[in-house]
Design an enzyme around this catalytic site. Structure first.
Site, PDB file in Angstrom:
ATOM      1  N   ASN A 111       0.827  -1.212   0.000  1.00 53.32           N
ATOM      2  CA  ASN A 111       0.000   0.000   0.000  1.00 53.32           C
ATOM      3  C   ASN A 111       0.864   1.268   0.000  1.00 53.32           C
ATOM      4  O   ASN A 111       0.362   2.365   0.209  1.00 53.32           O
ATOM      5  CB  ASN A 111      -0.967   0.001   1.185  1.00 53.32           C
ATOM      6  CG  ASN A 111      -0.246  -0.010   2.539  1.00 53.32           C
ATOM      7  OD1 ASN A 111       0.984   0.019   2.590  1.00 53.32           O
ATOM      8  ND2 ASN A 111      -1.013  -0.044   3.613  1.00 53.32           N
ATOM      9  N   GLU A 149       1.533   4.226   7.345  1.00 51.59           N
ATOM     10  CA  GLU A 149       0.454   3.764   6.489  1.00 51.59           C
ATOM     11  C   GLU A 149      -0.179   4.929   5.714  1.00 51.59           C
ATOM     12  O   GLU A 149      -0.002   6.100   6.086  1.00 51.59           O
ATOM     13  CB  GLU A 149      -0.626   3.089   7.356  1.00 51.59           C
ATOM     14  CG  GLU A 149      -0.140   1.926   8.191  1.00 51.59           C
ATOM     15  CD  GLU A 149      -0.008   0.639   7.396  1.00 51.59           C
ATOM     16  OE1 GLU A 149       0.022   0.683   6.152  1.00 51.59           O
ATOM     17  OE2 GLU A 149       0.062  -0.431   8.033  1.00 51.59           O
TER      18      GLU A 149
END
Length: 243
Positions: A136, A143
Protein backbone atom coordinates in the site's frame (compact mmCIF):
# COMPACT_ATOMS: atom_id res chain seq x y z
CA UNK A 1 17.00 9.93 -7.60
CA UNK A 2 19.10 7.10 -9.01
CA UNK A 3 17.41 3.94 -10.24
CA UNK A 4 19.36 0.70 -10.61
CA UNK A 5 17.82 -2.29 -12.38
CA UNK A 6 18.57 -5.83 -11.27
CA UNK A 7 17.72 -9.00 -13.11
CA UNK A 8 16.28 -10.73 -10.06
CA UNK A 9 16.06 -10.70 -6.27
CA UNK A 10 19.58 -12.08 -5.85
CA UNK A 11 21.13 -9.36 -7.96
CA UNK A 12 19.01 -6.70 -6.25
CA UNK A 13 20.32 -7.91 -2.88
CA UNK A 14 23.91 -7.84 -4.11
CA UNK A 15 23.62 -4.33 -5.54
CA UNK A 16 22.03 -3.08 -2.30
CA UNK A 17 24.81 -4.72 -0.28
CA UNK A 18 27.38 -2.99 -2.52
CA UNK A 19 25.97 0.40 -1.57
CA UNK A 20 25.85 -0.35 2.16
CA UNK A 21 29.31 -1.94 2.09
CA UNK A 22 30.81 1.11 0.42
CA UNK A 23 29.52 3.33 3.20
CA UNK A 24 30.79 1.02 5.96
CA UNK A 25 34.23 0.95 4.33
CA UNK A 26 34.41 4.70 3.68
CA UNK A 27 32.89 5.67 7.06
CA UNK A 28 33.52 2.89 9.62
CA UNK A 29 31.49 4.69 12.32
CA UNK A 30 28.48 5.29 10.09
CA UNK A 31 24.87 5.11 11.28
CA UNK A 32 22.77 2.62 9.34
CA UNK A 33 19.00 2.86 9.36
CA UNK A 34 17.78 -0.71 9.01
CA UNK A 35 14.56 -2.31 7.85
CA UNK A 36 12.85 -5.64 8.42
CA UNK A 37 10.58 -7.78 6.28
CA UNK A 38 11.29 -10.33 3.58
CA UNK A 39 12.88 -7.95 1.07
CA UNK A 40 16.09 -7.06 2.99
CA UNK A 41 16.92 -10.65 4.01
CA UNK A 42 19.06 -11.26 0.92
CA UNK A 43 20.89 -7.98 1.45
CA UNK A 44 21.69 -8.92 5.05
CA UNK A 45 22.88 -12.36 3.94
CA UNK A 46 25.23 -10.72 1.47
CA UNK A 47 26.58 -8.35 4.14
CA UNK A 48 27.17 -11.31 6.46
CA UNK A 49 29.02 -13.16 3.70
CA UNK A 50 31.29 -10.18 3.13
CA UNK A 51 31.96 -9.87 6.85
CA UNK A 52 32.85 -13.56 7.05
CA UNK A 53 35.24 -13.07 4.12
CA UNK A 54 36.99 -10.31 6.05
CA UNK A 55 35.79 -7.52 3.74
CA UNK A 56 33.61 -5.63 6.25
CA UNK A 57 34.04 -4.46 9.84
CA UNK A 58 30.93 -3.43 11.78
CA UNK A 59 32.69 -2.83 15.11
CA UNK A 60 32.17 0.96 14.97
CA UNK A 61 28.83 0.95 13.17
CA UNK A 62 25.67 2.14 14.92
CA UNK A 63 22.21 1.20 13.75
CA UNK A 64 18.67 2.49 14.18
CA UNK A 65 15.76 0.37 13.06
CA UNK A 66 12.65 1.78 11.49
CA UNK A 67 10.04 0.12 13.63
CA UNK A 68 8.89 -2.49 16.11
CA UNK A 69 5.57 -4.11 16.93
CA UNK A 70 3.97 -2.78 20.09
CA UNK A 71 3.47 -5.48 22.69
CA UNK A 72 6.07 -8.02 21.53
CA UNK A 73 9.05 -8.92 23.71
CA UNK A 74 12.54 -9.03 22.22
CA UNK A 75 12.60 -12.82 22.36
CA UNK A 76 9.30 -13.18 20.50
CA UNK A 77 10.12 -14.79 17.16
CA UNK A 78 8.03 -12.17 15.33
CA UNK A 79 9.58 -9.14 17.01
CA UNK A 80 11.84 -7.03 14.85
CA UNK A 81 14.64 -7.24 17.38
CA UNK A 82 14.52 -11.03 17.00
CA UNK A 83 14.55 -10.61 13.21
CA UNK A 84 17.54 -8.28 13.21
CA UNK A 85 19.49 -10.37 15.71
CA UNK A 86 19.02 -13.57 13.75
CA UNK A 87 19.42 -12.14 10.25
CA UNK A 88 22.32 -9.76 10.86
CA UNK A 89 23.48 -8.77 14.34
CA UNK A 90 24.60 -12.16 15.66
CA UNK A 91 26.49 -12.93 12.45
CA UNK A 92 28.69 -9.81 12.36
CA UNK A 93 30.79 -7.89 14.89
CA UNK A 94 28.38 -5.03 15.47
CA UNK A 95 28.10 -4.22 19.19
CA UNK A 96 24.57 -4.84 20.46
CA UNK A 97 24.80 -1.70 22.59
CA UNK A 98 25.24 0.23 19.32
CA UNK A 99 21.99 -1.15 17.87
CA UNK A 100 18.73 0.69 18.43
CA UNK A 101 15.17 -0.52 17.95
CA UNK A 102 11.97 0.95 19.43
CA UNK A 103 10.97 -0.75 22.67
CA UNK A 104 7.77 -2.60 21.84
CA UNK A 105 7.13 -3.33 25.51
CA UNK A 106 6.92 0.34 26.52
CA UNK A 107 3.17 0.93 27.07
CA UNK A 108 3.48 4.71 27.10
CA UNK A 109 3.53 5.53 23.40
CA UNK A 110 4.35 9.22 23.82
CA UNK A 111 7.33 8.48 26.08
CA UNK A 112 8.76 5.81 23.82
CA UNK A 113 8.39 7.87 20.66
CA UNK A 114 10.14 10.87 22.20
CA UNK A 115 12.87 8.60 23.60
CA UNK A 116 13.53 7.08 20.18
CA UNK A 117 13.68 10.48 18.51
CA UNK A 118 16.29 11.52 21.08
CA UNK A 119 18.29 8.36 20.35
CA UNK A 120 18.43 9.19 16.64
CA UNK A 121 19.39 12.78 17.39
CA UNK A 122 22.17 11.56 19.71
CA UNK A 123 23.61 9.59 16.78
CA UNK A 124 23.71 12.81 14.72
CA UNK A 125 21.19 11.35 12.33
CA UNK A 126 21.18 8.41 9.95
CA UNK A 127 23.80 8.21 7.19
CA UNK A 128 21.92 5.65 5.10
CA UNK A 129 18.33 4.53 5.60
CA UNK A 130 17.40 1.18 4.08
CA UNK A 131 13.73 0.89 3.13
CA UNK A 132 11.42 -1.74 1.74
CA UNK A 133 8.08 -0.91 0.14
CA UNK A 134 4.70 -2.11 1.36
CA UNK A 135 1.95 -3.10 -1.05
CA UNK A 136 0.00 0.00 0.00
CA UNK A 137 3.06 2.24 -0.30
CA UNK A 138 4.00 2.23 3.36
CA UNK A 139 7.60 2.81 4.41
CA UNK A 140 8.38 1.72 7.91
CA UNK A 141 4.87 1.40 9.31
CA UNK A 142 3.80 4.78 7.93
CA UNK A 143 0.45 3.76 6.49
CA UNK A 144 -1.63 5.69 3.92
CA UNK A 145 -3.20 8.64 5.73
CA UNK A 146 -4.56 12.14 5.30
CA UNK A 147 -1.22 13.71 6.28
CA UNK A 148 2.42 12.70 6.56
CA UNK A 149 3.45 11.84 10.13
CA UNK A 150 6.60 13.71 11.02
CA UNK A 151 8.33 12.02 13.95
CA UNK A 152 8.41 8.57 15.56
CA UNK A 153 4.86 7.63 16.50
CA UNK A 154 2.57 4.75 17.40
CA UNK A 155 0.50 3.64 14.44
CA UNK A 156 -2.64 1.54 14.07
CA UNK A 157 -1.87 -1.04 11.39
CA UNK A 158 -4.23 -1.16 8.43
CA UNK A 159 -6.22 -4.24 7.48
CA UNK A 160 -4.01 -4.79 4.42
CA UNK A 161 -0.82 -4.71 6.51
CA UNK A 162 -2.32 -7.10 9.07
CA UNK A 163 -3.34 -9.37 6.20
CA UNK A 164 0.17 -9.25 4.72
CA UNK A 165 1.79 -10.00 8.09
CA UNK A 166 -0.51 -12.75 9.33
CA UNK A 167 1.48 -15.41 7.45
CA UNK A 168 4.19 -14.95 10.08
CA UNK A 169 1.84 -15.75 12.98
CA UNK A 170 -0.08 -18.87 14.01
CA UNK A 171 -3.40 -17.07 13.67
CA UNK A 172 -4.60 -13.64 12.59
CA UNK A 173 -5.58 -12.55 16.10
CA UNK A 174 -1.92 -12.95 17.12
CA UNK A 175 -0.84 -10.18 14.73
CA UNK A 176 -0.17 -6.97 16.68
CA UNK A 177 -2.55 -4.13 15.82
CA UNK A 178 -0.06 -1.36 16.62
CA UNK A 179 3.60 -0.59 16.03
CA UNK A 180 6.15 2.07 16.83
CA UNK A 181 7.70 3.54 13.69
CA UNK A 182 9.97 6.34 12.59
CA UNK A 183 7.87 9.08 11.07
CA UNK A 184 8.15 10.28 7.49
CA UNK A 185 9.96 13.39 8.71
CA UNK A 186 12.48 11.28 10.61
CA UNK A 187 13.09 9.05 7.58
CA UNK A 188 13.51 12.07 5.30
CA UNK A 189 16.27 13.45 7.56
CA UNK A 190 18.53 10.53 6.58
CA UNK A 191 21.46 11.71 4.49
CA UNK A 192 20.93 8.93 1.94
CA UNK A 193 17.96 6.61 1.37
CA UNK A 194 18.18 3.18 -0.23
CA UNK A 195 14.85 1.73 -1.37
CA UNK A 196 14.87 -1.94 -2.40
CA UNK A 197 11.91 -3.53 -4.18
CA UNK A 198 11.37 -6.99 -5.63
CA UNK A 199 8.53 -8.80 -7.37
CA UNK A 200 5.78 -8.12 -9.87
CA UNK A 201 3.28 -7.64 -7.03
CA UNK A 202 5.14 -4.41 -6.17
CA UNK A 203 5.24 -3.06 -9.74
CA UNK A 204 2.12 -0.89 -9.47
CA UNK A 205 2.91 0.64 -6.09
CA UNK A 206 6.55 1.26 -7.10
CA UNK A 207 5.37 3.13 -10.19
CA UNK A 208 2.92 5.19 -8.12
CA UNK A 209 5.62 5.92 -5.54
CA UNK A 210 8.20 7.13 -8.04
CA UNK A 211 6.07 8.60 -10.83
CA UNK A 212 2.75 9.47 -9.24
CA UNK A 213 1.81 12.56 -7.25
CA UNK A 214 3.39 13.12 -3.84
CA UNK A 215 0.59 12.25 -1.45
CA UNK A 216 0.25 10.81 2.07
CA UNK A 217 -2.10 8.27 0.52
CA UNK A 218 1.06 6.75 -1.00
CA UNK A 219 3.59 7.36 1.81
CA UNK A 220 6.65 6.32 -0.25
CA UNK A 221 5.88 9.05 -2.80
CA UNK A 222 7.52 11.53 -0.39
CA UNK A 223 10.87 10.05 -1.43
CA UNK A 224 10.58 12.03 -4.67
CA UNK A 225 11.41 15.11 -2.58
CA UNK A 226 14.60 13.72 -0.97
CA UNK A 227 17.85 14.88 -2.56
CA UNK A 228 19.72 11.56 -2.34
CA UNK A 229 17.63 8.46 -3.01
CA UNK A 230 18.85 5.25 -4.61
CA UNK A 231 16.27 2.73 -5.78
CA UNK A 232 17.41 -0.83 -6.49
CA UNK A 233 14.65 -2.99 -7.93
CA UNK A 234 14.42 -6.15 -10.00
CA UNK A 235 12.91 -6.34 -13.47
CA UNK A 236 9.63 -7.71 -12.14
CA UNK A 237 9.14 -4.76 -9.79
CA UNK A 238 10.12 -2.35 -12.58
CA UNK A 239 7.75 -3.84 -15.17
CA UNK A 240 5.55 -0.73 -15.18
CA UNK A 241 8.43 1.72 -15.30
CA UNK A 242 9.64 3.11 -18.65
CA UNK A 243 13.00 1.82 -19.84
Amino acid sequence: MKLYRANDYKEMSRKAANIISSLVIMKPDCVLGLATGSTPIGTYQELVRRYENGDLDFSQVCSANLDEYKGLTKDNEQSYFYFMYNNLFKHVNIKLENTNIPNGMEPNAQEECLRYERVIESLNGVDLQLLGLGHNGHIGFNEPAEAFETITHCVDLTASTIEANKRFFEKEEDVPRQAYTMGIGTIMKAKKILLIVSGEDKADILYRSLRGPVTPHVPASILQLHNDVIVVADEAALSRMPE
